[in-house]
Write an enzyme that holds these catalytic residues in place. Structure first.
Site, mmCIF file in Angstrom:
data_model
loop_
_atom_site.group_PDB
_atom_site.id
_atom_site.type_symbol
_atom_site.label_atom_id
_atom_site.label_comp_id
_atom_site.label_asym_id
_atom_site.label_seq_id
_atom_site.Cartn_x
_atom_site.Cartn_y
_atom_site.Cartn_z
ATOM 1 C CG HIS A 125 -1.594 1.325 1.474
ATOM 2 N ND1 HIS A 125 -2.695 1.762 0.779
ATOM 3 C CD2 HIS A 125 -1.282 2.331 2.339
ATOM 4 C CE1 HIS A 125 -3.042 2.962 1.212
ATOM 5 N NE2 HIS A 125 -2.195 3.343 2.171
ATOM 6 C CG ASP A 154 6.933 16.771 -26.826
ATOM 7 O OD1 ASP A 154 6.938 16.524 -25.609
ATOM 8 O OD2 ASP A 154 6.626 15.937 -27.687
ATOM 9 C CD1 TRP A 189 6.553 4.126 4.059
ATOM 10 C CD2 TRP A 189 7.364 5.061 2.187
ATOM 11 N NE1 TRP A 189 6.903 5.419 4.350
ATOM 12 C CE2 TRP A 189 7.401 6.020 3.212
ATOM 13 C CE3 TRP A 189 7.813 5.414 0.910
ATOM 14 C CZ2 TRP A 189 7.884 7.306 3.010
ATOM 15 C CZ3 TRP A 189 8.298 6.707 0.717
ATOM 16 C CH2 TRP A 189 8.329 7.634 1.751
ATOM 17 C CB SER A 219 10.909 6.464 -13.694
ATOM 18 O OG SER A 219 9.854 7.264 -14.118
ATOM 19 C CB SER A 220 11.197 10.186 -10.130
ATOM 20 O OG SER A 220 9.989 9.480 -10.042
ATOM 21 C CG HIS A 303 11.258 16.340 4.525
ATOM 22 N ND1 HIS A 303 10.246 16.099 5.411
ATOM 23 C CD2 HIS A 303 11.039 17.561 4.031
ATOM 24 C CE1 HIS A 303 9.456 17.149 5.449
ATOM 25 N NE2 HIS A 303 9.910 18.059 4.627
ATOM 26 C CD GLU A 305 8.558 11.045 -3.240
ATOM 27 O OE1 GLU A 305 9.437 11.438 -4.016
ATOM 28 O OE2 GLU A 305 7.490 10.535 -3.628
ATOM 29 C CE1 TYR A 307 6.748 20.976 2.121
ATOM 30 C CE2 TYR A 307 8.237 19.379 3.082
ATOM 31 C CZ TYR A 307 7.273 20.353 3.231
ATOM 32 O OH TYR A 307 6.828 20.681 4.472
ATOM 33 C CB SER A 318 -1.825 28.490 -7.213
ATOM 34 O OG SER A 318 -1.077 28.205 -6.058
ATOM 35 C CG HIS A 352 11.306 15.973 10.327
ATOM 36 N ND1 HIS A 352 10.934 17.150 9.733
ATOM 37 C CD2 HIS A 352 11.063 15.018 9.411
ATOM 38 C CE1 HIS A 352 10.484 16.910 8.517
ATOM 39 N NE2 HIS A 352 10.546 15.629 8.298
ATOM 40 C CG HIS A 353 11.268 11.571 8.401
ATOM 41 N ND1 HIS A 353 9.939 11.364 8.171
ATOM 42 C CD2 HIS A 353 11.612 12.643 7.648
ATOM 43 C CE1 HIS A 353 9.492 12.258 7.306
ATOM 44 N NE2 HIS A 353 10.495 13.055 6.975
ATOM 45 C CB THR A 378 3.281 25.749 4.494
ATOM 46 O OG1 THR A 378 4.557 25.197 4.190
ATOM 47 C CG2 THR A 378 2.198 24.859 3.957
ATOM 48 C CE LYS A 381 3.311 28.085 -2.205
ATOM 49 N NZ LYS A 381 3.205 27.081 -3.184
ATOM 50 N NE ARG A 500 4.345 3.556 10.313
ATOM 51 C CZ ARG A 500 5.146 4.197 9.460
ATOM 52 N NH1 ARG A 500 6.187 4.872 9.923
ATOM 53 N NH2 ARG A 500 4.920 4.176 8.172
HETATM 54 C C1 HEM Z 1 -7.370 6.409 0.210
HETATM 55 C C2 HEM Z 1 -7.453 6.183 1.448
HETATM 56 C C3 HEM Z 1 -6.341 5.622 2.254
HETATM 57 C C4 HEM Z 1 -6.518 4.789 3.291
HETATM 58 C C5 HEM Z 1 -7.851 4.267 3.837
HETATM 59 C C6 HEM Z 1 -5.219 4.456 3.793
HETATM 60 C C7 HEM Z 1 -4.985 3.616 4.859
HETATM 61 C C8 HEM Z 1 -3.750 3.250 5.327
HETATM 62 C C9 HEM Z 1 -3.512 2.313 6.367
HETATM 63 C C10 HEM Z 1 -4.585 1.547 7.123
HETATM 64 C C11 HEM Z 1 -2.182 2.223 6.555
HETATM 65 C C12 HEM Z 1 -1.451 1.362 7.551
HETATM 66 C C13 HEM Z 1 -1.385 2.067 8.841
HETATM 67 C C14 HEM Z 1 -0.580 1.321 9.812
HETATM 68 O O1 HEM Z 1 0.642 1.216 9.620
HETATM 69 O O2 HEM Z 1 -1.137 0.833 10.803
HETATM 70 C C15 HEM Z 1 -1.572 3.106 5.625
HETATM 71 C C16 HEM Z 1 -0.215 3.299 5.509
HETATM 72 C C17 HEM Z 1 0.357 4.115 4.562
HETATM 73 N N1 HEM Z 1 -0.301 4.869 3.603
HETATM 74 FE FE1 HEM Z 1 -2.283 4.961 3.338
HETATM 75 N N2 HEM Z 1 -4.274 5.106 3.067
HETATM 76 C C18 HEM Z 1 -4.924 5.834 2.107
HETATM 77 C C19 HEM Z 1 -4.345 6.659 1.183
HETATM 78 C C20 HEM Z 1 -2.994 6.868 1.064
HETATM 79 C C21 HEM Z 1 -2.401 7.789 0.145
HETATM 80 C C22 HEM Z 1 -3.146 8.681 -0.828
HETATM 81 C C23 HEM Z 1 -1.060 7.703 0.334
HETATM 82 C C24 HEM Z 1 0.072 8.410 -0.357
HETATM 83 C C25 HEM Z 1 0.025 9.131 -1.383
HETATM 84 C C26 HEM Z 1 -0.829 6.731 1.364
HETATM 85 C C27 HEM Z 1 0.412 6.388 1.840
HETATM 86 C C28 HEM Z 1 0.647 5.520 2.867
HETATM 87 C C29 HEM Z 1 1.941 5.187 3.366
HETATM 88 C C30 HEM Z 1 3.271 5.708 2.835
HETATM 89 C C31 HEM Z 1 1.769 4.300 4.421
HETATM 90 C C32 HEM Z 1 2.855 3.699 5.279
HETATM 91 C C33 HEM Z 1 3.148 2.327 4.886
HETATM 92 C C34 HEM Z 1 4.148 1.764 5.833
HETATM 93 O O3 HEM Z 1 3.851 1.693 7.032
HETATM 94 O O4 HEM Z 1 5.223 1.395 5.369
HETATM 95 N N3 HEM Z 1 -2.021 6.242 1.790
HETATM 96 N N4 HEM Z 1 -2.550 3.729 4.870
HETATM 97 CU CU LIG Z 2 10.001 14.910 6.574
#
Ligand code: HEM
Ligand SMILES: [Cu+2]
Lengths: 702, 349
Positions: A125, A154, A189, A219-220, A303, A305, A307, A318, A352-353, A378, A381, A500
């Site tokens: 996820h 282009d 992640w 890629s990025s 970090h 990232e 931003y 905007s 800070h992480h 921020t 803005k 978590r």
């Molecule tokens: C759409 C609704 C979303 C739901 C319901 C959701 C839900 C969750 C849940 C349940 C977790 C695990 C929490 C835990 O560790 O106990 C999680 C982790 C995470 N989510 Fe989401 N999320 C959503 C959207 C997003 C979006 C849009 C992003 C990023 C653009 C994102 C990035 C992450 C990241 C990076 C983690 C951490 C994974 C890790 O622990 O390694 N999530 N999310």
């Molecule tokens: Cu940070």
């Protein structure tokens, strides 16, 4: 069953890598449930891929797909393909999130997921959301919009753009394939060693993760170079830096962040791979390794990232605040300076992480204060956006609903960000669900709403018809409500100390909150469904919502001055820019839609298969590396090398579009515009809006 | 609440009032009835108490910047809606005065927050020994996969599953991990600190009074992560002495065999109890070890737990102030190692 397949051909692949194998051998109810979930996902991948192949064959569209899309160097088509990848991956990651929320909703002392399965869920996820949803989505939007905004035909390097797409597609494919040949990593992640070292996790999971992420960061990096060079070099005459639309400004800063922010992670995953494959000791505990180096490298990427993820939405909002308030953006120079401040500061806060890793109090305090400093630009803005609406004429169209949701929710994420930036308090909430709530509070109202808002905003530009409004509103409101229900409870849970990545918990006090969050996840699922219906209804009713005249929202920047969809070359004649809000001032002065004196021949890049080749070899190589299938790795490497060299010998890299054709197309479009009835903004959401607004009077939108 | 914390009011009264209104109600509602204290909003020691105060202070200060947005946005939306009658200035795009306000207020807020942050980060630094007229109790914590080992070096015992501490006396923790990264956390007493393989981190906490608090690992480390919890039982001095005596009488010796066949194996505390033959073990109760090898902690840090005790009778308190000092630890050797102490390293540099 292992040992059945010859290692020379199949590497470490074996029958028990299939998701249901374990449950077949030892069928307990618990294992069967998990096997049904993961087997179902694997089946979905296989059937989905087959379905696409059959559909394209049945429609007889292979040739069209190949020559019009896969090999097209057109930044607009590449942008759309990036977005398609992002949306497919978004769907998968949201479903995974719903499973996690469901698990925690029933997770008091139990649940239905196995620990490995849950670990894979949060890892995929997170990895997908960041690398294969957010990055391709914003890359796609910038790809599509930025050249149009600066009046270019282009990007500077169209073939490199294809390669970027190919690399991202390869990474996404690897993550999808991992559903069929399991397992994926459980290292999160962030993939911290030593947990992700071979000593603790010898299986293929971490290798999948390493190669998927490596492909994405490569890629990025290329994308960043491409965007930055394009913005520096290809602006239309008169488009000075301080006349660029704010979205382009954020695209530029994002591109620079990509160039400097992505390589640390490429290096980190490469070093981790050396540890795992060749027994290096970069991040191991013994022989001189140190996992702290990884943590620093990761967040030196991580970090910047965040931003990279949030600046493009800032730019998008905007544009949207200004357009839908019928007013100039408030404080343009301030917004630019604030954007630049944010991007510079984003490089000096990574620590800070990991305040809890035991460094000196002075170091923690310094990084804490640096982090809070980011709050200042921020905050500025946010006030500028409010002042943009102030004294305007605000129309609550779908993009604007997302923008309002963003501004009100994002500041709450800012509040919790300041809390997390305070080391002595962070010691209490770090790595708890409070942190999860915080960054989702930034990423959903910020990044995701930004992307959805941008999609609603620029969709008519790209496809020539508007997205349907009713389902769009339902989707937007459900996202907002669903987000609040799903994530506000996590703040409480975090403050109550829930870690978590918890499979289950044993505190009854947590239960009401996990239940509410679970319900919120269902509302989000409903929002996803609304998006799907919105797309479906829009395509079905597209003839009612046609926008050929190209300017459905009374837009302000150059992309609205051309037809919808724009011709391959964007502008028959490169526009000349005299001010900010270039197209708005043309409209004010009655200079829109003029017939150019003469039409030039236009030179455009020719099609190339490089992107497709890289996508195939990239995923093949990653797959081979993951499963130790060395012949595949070598083959993919050789093919890539040959392709790159062969590309050097290609002579016909451009294609000329004759001035006659350009004239014909353009005059036809102008004729069409002339036949369109201009509408005022009260009819913005009705079928009468065919993309021609009543011209402004003294700047006042009608 | 049987054990009311004695909140000492320091600093501005606003956060304190806020905490009463905002924090207390839901938290006490939900946790007041449970036997253990699980959160710093219900603090049981001076550190957690200060953290709670700082938490509400940051919330209150930041609200100065946040509230205007949340309140005014709906108002602007309504007043300046399309079709409304309010003034419309499509070209109005700057105002010196508003610019000054916009930068000024956040700058002042952040400046105040920064000063307090600097002070508090130093005051609540986990490495800083607590002021007290009592000598701190030394506890060495070792993270294994999904269980914690608590070594009481001065008493020569160790426990798992339950950490027993005397009330009203500073505790000086040293932490390491025998496996991957983990994070040690007792929310009701104070903050988290990471425990890392072959490195030592430090933490200082104190409990104000007796009671049972929750303890846990915050850093995911595999399938049994969620089971890596323990109970902190804070007792008075007499009970603490009893506990030590009890451990000496009843504990199992922590020898190489138990270390390698039980502790190092993946599994949570209950699995370990089973492997040790403690059939009636209940989660949250202590597993007692005595005697324990001298310098066990040091040995684990050097990745040679049962060798260094023999070869290196150095005092165990000599952990580095900061884990970075351990970066240059000598590689694992085949021959009986003679680990270099970080102090030697530092002085020889
Ligand atoms: C759409 C609704 C979303 C739901 C319901 C959701 C839900 C969750 C849940 C349940 C977790 C695990 C929490 C835990 O560790 O106990 C999680 C982790 C995470 N989510 Fe989401 N999320 C959503 C959207 C997003 C979006 C849009 C992003 C990023 C653009 C994102 C990035 C992450 C990241 C990076 C983690 C951490 C994974 C890790 O622990 O390694 N999530 N999310
Ligand atoms: Cu940070």
């Amino acid at each position: 069953m292992s040992g059945d397949l010859p290692d020379f051909i199949f590497g470490k692949l074996d029958w028990d890598t299939l998701p249901f194998w374990d449950a077949l051998k030892d069928p307990t109810t618990f294992k069967i449930i998990n096997a049904v979930i993961s087997g179902g996902a694997g089946a979905l991948v296989v059937l989905g891929a087959l379905g696409v192949v059959i559909l394209v064959t049945w429609l007889g569209k292979w040739k069209y797909l190949w020559s019009e899309w896969l090999t097209s160097p057109d930044h607009k088509k590449i942008g759309i393909m990036f977005i398609v990848i992002a949306i497919v991956m978004l769907a998968r990651a949201v479903i995974e999130a719903v499973f996690m929320r469901a698990q925690q909703a029933v997770g008091l002392d139990g649940g239905f997921l196995s620990p490995e399965h849950f670990g894979e869920f949060f890892t995929t996820h997170g990895t997908i959301m960041i690398f294969f949803m957010a990055m391709p989505f914003l890359t796609g939007i910038i790809n599509y919009v930025m050249p149009l905004q600066i009046g270019a035909r282009d990007l500077s390097f169209p073939v490199m753009n294809q390669i970027s797409l190919g690399l991202t597609a390869a990474g996404a494919a690897i993550v999808m394939i991992s559903l069929v040949f399991t397992p994926f990593s459980t290292g999160g992640w962030s993939g911290y060693p030593p947990y992700t070292e071979r000593a603790y996790n010898p299986g293929p999971g971490v290798d999948y993760w390493i190669w998927a992420v490596t492909l994405s960061t490569l890629s990025s990096t290329l994308t960043g170079i491409n965007f930055a060079v394009t913005i520096y070099k290809k602006r239309a005459p008169g488009m000075k830096l301080f006349r660029m639309p704010l979205f382009t400004w954020t695209a530029l800063t994002t591109a620079i962040l990509m160039i400097f922010g992505m390589p640390p992670l490429t290096v980190a995953t490469a070093l981790l791979a050396l540890d795992r494959y060749l027994d290096f000791h970069m991040f191991t505990s013994d022989l001189g390794g140190n996992m702290m180096n990884y943590v620093n490298l990761f967040w030196a990427f991580g970090h910047p990232e965040v931003y990279i993820l949030i600046l493009p939405p800032f730019g998008i909002f905007s544009e949207i605040f200004s357009t839908f308030s019928g007013k100039r953006i408030f404080g343009y120079p301030v917004l630019v300076v604030a954007t630049i401040c944010i991007s510079i500061l984003s490089f000096i806060v990574w620590l800070h992480h990991f305040f809890t890793m035991g460094q000196d109090a002075a170091v923690n305090a310094a990084f804490g204060i640096a982090t809070m400093l980011i709050g200042i630009p921020t905050g500025v803005k946010v006030y500028d956006w409010m002042l943009t609406m102030y004294r305007g004429r605000v129309r609550l169209s779908v993009p604007m609903i997302y923008a309002i949701g963003f501004i009100m929710l994002f500041v709450l994420g800012g509040l919790t960000g300041i809390i997390l930036a305070t080391p002595s308090v962070d010691y209490q909430v770090h790595n708890s669900l409070f942190l999860i709530a915080h960054f989702h509070n930034m990423l959903i109202p910020g990044l995701l709403f930004g992307m959805l808002s941008a999609t609603n905003f620029w969709f008519p530009k790209a496809l020539g018809f508007r997205l349907e409004e009713r389902w769009g509103r339902r989707a937007a409101y459900s996202w907002i409500v669903g987000f609040m229900l799903a994530f506000f409870p996590l703040y409480v849970l975090g403050v109550l100390g829930m870690p978590r990545r918890s499979l289950t918990f044993f505190e009854p006090a947590y239960l009401p909150w996990t239940l509410i969050a679970g319900f919120g996840a269902l509302v989000i699922l409903f929002a996803m469904l609304c998006l799907l219906i919105q797309l479906w209804v829009s395509i079905r009713d597209r003839h009612q919502n046609m926008m050929t005249a190209g300017d459905p929202w009374d837009g302000r920047s150059l992309e609205w001055s051309t037809s919808s969809p724009p011709p391959e070359y964007n502008f028959p004649v490169i526009p000349e820019v005299h001010s900010r809000d270039a197209y708005m001032s043309e409209k004010e002065q009655g200079k829109a839609h003029q017939v150019p004196d003469e039409f030039p021949d236009i030179v455009m890049p020719a099609n190339s298969a490089m992107g497709v080749i890289i996508a195939v070899t990239g995923s093949a190589m990653a797959f081979g590396l993951t499963w130790y299938i060395w012949w595949l790795v070598i083959l993919a490497g050789v093919v890539t090398l040959v392709a790159v060299i062969a590309r050097g010998f290609v002579r016909k890299t451009t294609r000329v579009i004759s001035s006659d054709e350009v004239r014909r197309t353009h005059l036809a479009w102008l004729e069409c515009v002339r036949k369109t009835t201009p509408v005022d903004r009260s009819k913005e959401q009705s079928p009468e809006n065919q993309g021609l607004p009543v011209p402004p009077v003294n700047g006042a939108v009608q | 609440m049987s054990e009311q914390p004695q909140t000492s009011r320091r600093g501005s009264p606003l956060p304190w009032v806020l905490s009463r209104i905002l924090g207390w109600s839901p938290v006490t509602l939900l946790t007041g009835c449970s036997a253990t204290h699980i959160t710093f909003l219900d603090p049981q020691g001076p550190i957690a108490q200060a953290q709670r105060q700082h938490f509400w202070f940051v919330v209150a200060m930041t609200m100065i910047v946040v509230l205007p947005v949340i309140i005014q946005t709906p108002w602007i939306l309504w007043r300046y809606r399309y079709g409304g009658k309010a003034p419309y200035r499509p070209h109005w795009d700057m105002s010196r005065w508003l610019d000054v306000m916009m930068w000024g207020v956040p700058v002042i807020v952040v400046a105040i927050l920064a000063v307090v942050l600097w002070q508090q980060t130093h005051r609540l630094d986990p490495y800083r020994p607590l002021d007290s007229d009592k000598a701190p109790l030394q506890v060495q914590v070792v993270g294994f996969d999904w269980k914690w080992l608590f070594i009481y070096p001065e008493q020569g015992i160790a426990t798992m599953g339950q950490l027993v501490l005397p009330a009203d006396r500073p505790i000086s923790f040293q932490l390491t991990s025998a496996t991957v990264l983990q994070t040690f956390f007792i929310p009701a007493l104070g903050g988290q600190i990471d425990a890392m393989n072959r490195m030592v981190t430090k933490l200082h906490l104190q409990a104000n009074h007796t009671g049972r608090f929750a303890g846990k690992n915050m850093q995911y480390n595999g399938g049994g992560f969620h089971h890596q919890r323990f109970t902190v039982r804070v007792v008075d001095d007499r009970q603490f002495d009893d506990f030590i005596a009890h451990a000496h009488r009843q504990g199992q010796p922590l020898d190489r065999q138990r270390y390698e066949e039980v502790l190092v194996q993946q599994g949570d505390t209950a699995d370990a109890a089973r492997a040790l033959g403690l059939t009636s073990y209940q989660r949250g109760e202590p597993i007692r070890f005595a005697p324990i090898p001298r310098d066990l902690f040091r040995g684990i840090v050097d990745d040679a737990p049962f060798e260094s005790a023999v070869h290196n009778p150095a005092p165990h308190q000599q952990a580095a102030m900061h884990p970075v000092a351990y970066q240059a630890l000598p590689p694992k050797q085949q021959t009986p190692p003679k680990p270099t102490l970080p102090q030697d390293k530092e002085t020889s540099q």
